[in-house]
Design a protein around this motif. Structure first.
Motif, PDB file in Angstrom:
ATOM      1  N   GLU A 117       0.837  -1.194   0.000  1.00 19.74           N
ATOM      2  CA  GLU A 117       0.000   0.000   0.000  1.00 19.74           C
ATOM      3  C   GLU A 117       0.873   1.246   0.000  1.00 19.74           C
ATOM      4  O   GLU A 117       1.798   1.374   0.803  1.00 19.74           O
ATOM      5  N   ASN A 118       0.597   2.184  -0.905  1.00 23.45           N
ATOM      6  CA  ASN A 118       1.355   3.427  -0.976  1.00 23.45           C
ATOM      7  C   ASN A 118       0.640   4.474  -0.134  1.00 23.45           C
ATOM      8  O   ASN A 118      -0.130   5.292  -0.635  1.00 23.45           O
ATOM      9  N   VAL A 119       0.910   4.430   1.159  1.00 24.13           N
ATOM     10  CA  VAL A 119       0.187   5.274   2.096  1.00 24.13           C
ATOM     11  C   VAL A 119       0.545   6.746   1.917  1.00 24.13           C
ATOM     12  O   VAL A 119      -0.275   7.631   2.182  1.00 24.13           O
ATOM     13  N   ILE A 120       1.742   7.045   1.413  1.00 21.30           N
ATOM     14  CA  ILE A 120       2.151   8.436   1.218  1.00 21.30           C
ATOM     15  C   ILE A 120       1.337   9.084   0.103  1.00 21.30           C
ATOM     16  O   ILE A 120       0.772  10.173   0.272  1.00 21.30           O
ATOM     17  N   ASN A 121       1.260   8.422  -1.049  1.00 29.23           N
ATOM     18  CA  ASN A 121       0.484   8.972  -2.165  1.00 29.23           C
ATOM     19  C   ASN A 121      -0.990   9.104  -1.812  1.00 29.23           C
ATOM     20  O   ASN A 121      -1.650  10.077  -2.176  1.00 29.23           O
ATOM     21  N   GLN A 122      -1.484   8.119  -1.097  1.00 26.99           N
ATOM     22  CA  GLN A 122      -2.885   8.163  -0.680  1.00 26.99           C
ATOM     23  C   GLN A 122      -3.121   9.351   0.241  1.00 26.99           C
ATOM     24  O   GLN A 122      -4.109  10.086   0.089  1.00 26.99           O
ATOM     25  N   GLY A 123      -2.208   9.560   1.178  1.00 24.66           N
ATOM     26  CA  GLY A 123      -2.333  10.684   2.094  1.00 24.66           C
ATOM     27  C   GLY A 123      -2.238  12.021   1.387  1.00 24.66           C
ATOM     28  O   GLY A 123      -2.953  12.972   1.727  1.00 24.66           O
ATOM     29  N   LEU A 124      -1.365  12.129   0.379  1.00 21.49           N
ATOM     30  CA  LEU A 124      -1.235  13.372  -0.385  1.00 21.49           C
ATOM     31  C   LEU A 124      -2.520  13.680  -1.149  1.00 21.49           C
ATOM     32  O   LEU A 124      -2.912  14.850  -1.285  1.00 21.49           O
ATOM     33  N   PHE A 125      -3.171  12.645  -1.663  1.00 19.67           N
ATOM     34  CA  PHE A 125      -4.455  12.824  -2.345  1.00 19.67           C
ATOM     35  C   PHE A 125      -5.474  13.441  -1.388  1.00 19.67           C
ATOM     36  O   PHE A 125      -6.183  14.397  -1.730  1.00 19.67           O
ATOM     37  N   TYR A 126      -5.523  12.913  -0.164  1.00 21.43           N
ATOM     38  CA  TYR A 126      -6.470  13.436   0.819  1.00 21.43           C
ATOM     39  C   TYR A 126      -6.082  14.841   1.280  1.00 21.43           C
ATOM     40  O   TYR A 126      -6.954  15.672   1.579  1.00 21.43           O
ATOM     41  N   LEU A 127      -4.779  15.119   1.341  1.00 19.61           N
ATOM     42  CA  LEU A 127      -4.320  16.451   1.737  1.00 19.61           C
ATOM     43  C   LEU A 127      -4.778  17.493   0.718  1.00 19.61           C
ATOM     44  O   LEU A 127      -5.245  18.578   1.086  1.00 19.61           O
ATOM     45  N   ASP A 128      -4.647  17.178  -0.560  1.00 24.77           N
ATOM     46  CA  ASP A 128      -5.126  18.089  -1.601  1.00 24.77           C
ATOM     47  C   ASP A 128      -6.643  18.250  -1.527  1.00 24.77           C
ATOM     48  O   ASP A 128      -7.172  19.352  -1.728  1.00 24.77           O
ATOM     49  N   TRP A 129      -7.339  17.135  -1.264  1.00 25.08           N
ATOM     50  CA  TRP A 129      -8.792  17.215  -1.109  1.00 25.08           C
ATOM     51  C   TRP A 129      -9.148  18.160   0.039  1.00 25.08           C
ATOM     52  O   TRP A 129     -10.057  18.992  -0.084  1.00 25.08           O
ATOM     53  N   LEU A 130      -8.433  18.050   1.153  1.00 23.09           N
ATOM     54  CA  LEU A 130      -8.722  18.871   2.323  1.00 23.09           C
ATOM     55  C   LEU A 130      -8.526  20.357   2.012  1.00 23.09           C
ATOM     56  O   LEU A 130      -9.338  21.200   2.414  1.00 23.09           O
ATOM     57  N   LEU A 131      -7.462  20.688   1.287  1.00 22.92           N
ATOM     58  CA  LEU A 131      -7.203  22.084   0.945  1.00 22.92           C
ATOM     59  C   LEU A 131      -8.279  22.650   0.024  1.00 22.92           C
ATOM     60  O   LEU A 131      -8.508  23.863  -0.001  1.00 22.92           O
ATOM     61  N   ASP A 132      -8.950  21.771  -0.732  1.00 16.58           N
ATOM     62  CA  ASP A 132     -10.037  22.205  -1.611  1.00 16.58           C
ATOM     63  C   ASP A 132     -11.383  22.215  -0.909  1.00 16.58           C
ATOM     64  O   ASP A 132     -12.392  22.640  -1.492  1.00 16.58           O
ATOM     65  N   HIS A 133     -11.429  21.720   0.333  1.00 17.48           N
ATOM     66  CA  HIS A 133     -12.694  21.632   1.074  1.00 17.48           C
ATOM     67  C   HIS A 133     -12.509  22.224   2.478  1.00 17.48           C
ATOM     68  O   HIS A 133     -12.894  21.623   3.484  1.00 17.48           O
ATOM     69  N   ARG A 134     -11.926  23.404   2.523  1.00 15.63           N
ATOM     70  CA  ARG A 134     -11.644  24.042   3.809  1.00 15.63           C
ATOM     71  C   ARG A 134     -12.921  24.318   4.604  1.00 15.63           C
ATOM     72  O   ARG A 134     -12.959  24.126   5.822  1.00 15.63           O
ATOM     73  N   GLY A 135     -13.935  24.804   3.903  1.00 16.76           N
ATOM     74  CA  GLY A 135     -15.178  25.121   4.592  1.00 16.76           C
ATOM     75  C   GLY A 135     -15.769  23.911   5.292  1.00 16.76           C
ATOM     76  O   GLY A 135     -16.278  24.013   6.418  1.00 16.76           O
ATOM     77  N   GLU A 136     -15.680  22.748   4.658  1.00 12.76           N
ATOM     78  CA  GLU A 136     -16.200  21.525   5.250  1.00 12.76           C
ATOM     79  C   GLU A 136     -15.424  21.162   6.515  1.00 12.76           C
ATOM     80  O   GLU A 136     -16.008  20.753   7.534  1.00 12.76           O
ATOM     81  N   PHE A 137     -14.090  21.322   6.457  1.00 14.29           N
ATOM     82  CA  PHE A 137     -13.269  21.027   7.632  1.00 14.29           C
ATOM     83  C   PHE A 137     -13.571  22.018   8.756  1.00 14.29           C
ATOM     84  O   PHE A 137     -13.652  21.630   9.926  1.00 14.29           O
ATOM     85  N   GLU A 138     -13.729  23.293   8.406  1.00 11.49           N
ATOM     86  CA  GLU A 138     -14.014  24.309   9.422  1.00 11.49           C
ATOM     87  C   GLU A 138     -15.340  24.029  10.126  1.00 11.49           C
ATOM     88  O   GLU A 138     -15.472  24.219  11.342  1.00 11.49           O
ATOM     89  N   LEU A 139     -16.341  23.564   9.368  1.00 17.06           N
ATOM     90  CA  LEU A 139     -17.618  23.202   9.982  1.00 17.06           C
ATOM     91  C   LEU A 139     -17.463  22.010  10.923  1.00 17.06           C
ATOM     92  O   LEU A 139     -18.086  21.957  11.986  1.00 17.06           O
ATOM     93  N   LEU A 140     -16.611  21.055  10.531  1.00 18.98           N
ATOM     94  CA  LEU A 140     -16.345  19.901  11.387  1.00 18.98           C
ATOM     95  C   LEU A 140     -15.698  20.344  12.702  1.00 18.98           C
ATOM     96  O   LEU A 140     -16.098  19.901  13.785  1.00 18.98           O
ATOM     97  N   VAL A 141     -14.697  21.212  12.603  1.00 22.31           N
ATOM     98  CA  VAL A 141     -14.024  21.720  13.807  1.00 22.31           C
ATOM     99  C   VAL A 141     -15.007  22.490  14.675  1.00 22.31           C
ATOM    100  O   VAL A 141     -15.026  22.337  15.907  1.00 22.31           O
ATOM    101  N   MET A 142     -15.843  23.305  14.052  1.00 17.85           N
ATOM    102  CA  MET A 142     -16.834  24.079  14.809  1.00 17.85           C
ATOM    103  C   MET A 142     -17.786  23.158  15.553  1.00 17.85           C
ATOM    104  O   MET A 142     -18.114  23.383  16.728  1.00 17.85           O
ATOM    105  N   ARG A 143     -18.217  22.098  14.886  1.00 19.71           N
ATOM    106  CA  ARG A 143     -19.146  21.158  15.509  1.00 19.71           C
ATOM    107  C   ARG A 143     -18.512  20.389  16.659  1.00 19.71           C
ATOM    108  O   ARG A 143     -19.146  20.146  17.690  1.00 19.71           O
ATOM    109  N   LYS A 144     -17.237  20.018  16.487  1.00 21.20           N
ATOM    110  CA  LYS A 144     -16.565  19.188  17.491  1.00 21.20           C
ATOM    111  C   LYS A 144     -15.922  19.991  18.616  1.00 21.20           C
ATOM    112  O   LYS A 144     -15.945  19.584  19.779  1.00 21.20           O
ATOM    113  N   LEU A 145     -15.321  21.146  18.262  1.00 22.39           N
ATOM    114  CA  LEU A 145     -14.499  21.877  19.233  1.00 22.39           C
ATOM    115  C   LEU A 145     -14.979  23.294  19.517  1.00 22.39           C
ATOM    116  O   LEU A 145     -14.449  23.949  20.411  1.00 22.39           O
TER     117      LEU A 145
END
Length: 306
Positions: free
Chosen positions: A81-109
């Motif tokens: 399993e190429n965990v590094i490439n997989q993680g980089l894919f998710y990192l790029d996804w996260l940078l394109d979905h900042r608002g979604e992450f911010e809502l998650l943080v707001m809900r949790k913290l």
């Protein structure tokens, strides 16, 4: 393979504890998620987070670290399993979905935590039973913050985490700045980089010696430049440094219990109940070479704890 060995000493005799990767990787994931702040200085947010029907992926673990940076954890479940490439894919996804992450943080913290997110340098933490030299070489070619963590379970009694390699990149846009816990900073504050540039030469020289000492503590030390402080870390922060040209002082916050040392007025201070930038319960104020020499063993102690 890791050459880390642990021994139990009983009645003057040493017995080696056998180190193994977890038989079931999900056990490790749950253990880390339940103890993420203790192990990594990261507040846990979500497990198996879906990236939606278009991307059809699941981020193993999501969190936010003590500097306000988003953190993705990926666990290597198979040798191929190429965990590094997989993680980089998710990192790029996260940078394109900042608002979604911010809502998650707001809900949790809460709202304040969401407002303090630092998007300048999100992190990817890859956890595996082992990595090869190609993995270590690969992350050095990437302009992202990536850490390779090797783990070993010793007789289900001890868990060893080893920072195999790390890369400090500049993956975000830098349009957000850290505050007391790593988020948006008040505009009246100068950046730590500006403060260092404006520091009198003697103070700049003191900082140069301080940084050389900290980075010389081990190959696992990394430096993160935030807006208001420099964060020096291993797996977690162990020293946060502010530069104050007007008062001609350097403030270093370390993770040493203030009750464990004799505090010295004008040099060391208990800041457990005092708001400050960065993390650490003990403040060290450095103005002279003598202060610097006194600070070294406390910084080294914090390094050993983190």
């Amino acid at each position: 393979m890791s050459d880390l060995k642990l021994f139990r000493i009983q009645d003057g005799k040493a017995a080696e504890l056998q180190g193994n990767a977890f038989a079931v990787e999900v056990s490790l994931q749950r253990l880390i998620e339940n103890n993420m702040e203790t192990l990594f200085g990261v507040r846990f947010l979500e497990t198996e987070y879906s990236t939606g029907t278009k991307h059809r992926g699941r981020i193993d673990s999501l969190g936010i670290d003590e500097n306000g940076s988003p953190v993705i954890f990926e666990y290597k479940r198979a040798s191929n399993e190429n965990v590094i490439n997989q993680g980089l894919f998710y990192l790029d996804w996260l940078l394109d979905h900042r608002g979604e992450f911010e809502l998650l943080v707001m809900r949790k913290l809460g709202t304040q935590a969401a407002e303090e997110i630092d998007w300048s340098n999100p992190r990817l933490v890859c956890v595996a039973g082992d990595f090869n030299r190609y993995d270590e070489h690969a992350i050095m070619q990437m302009n992202r913050s990536i850490e390779l963590i090797r783990y070993r379970d010793f007789d289900s009694e001890l868990l060893a985490l080893e920072l195999v390699a790390s890369r400090s990149g500049a993956g975000g846009s830098g349009d957000n700045s850290p505050s007391k816990t790593g988020g948006k900073a008040p505009t009246q504050y100068k950046t730590v980089t500006e403060s260092l540039a404006q520091a009198p030469q003697p103070l700049a020289d003191l900082y140069g010696q301080l940084e050389a000492f900290i980075e010389g503590l081990g190959d696992d030390v990394t430096k993160k430049v935030l807006k208001l402080y420099f964060a020096f870390r291993r797996i977690k922060n162990f020293a946060c440094v502010e530069i104050h040209p007007k008062s001609q002082a350097i403030l270093v916050f370390v993770k040493v219990d203030p009750d464990s040392i004799e505090l010295e007025e004008g040099f060391s201070r208990d800041v457990r109940n005092i708001g400050h930038f960065g993390t650490g319960d003990l403040e060290l104020r450095i103005r002279t070479h003598n202060d610097l020499e006194k600070a070294f063993p406390l910084i080294q102690l914090s390094y050993g704890i983190s």
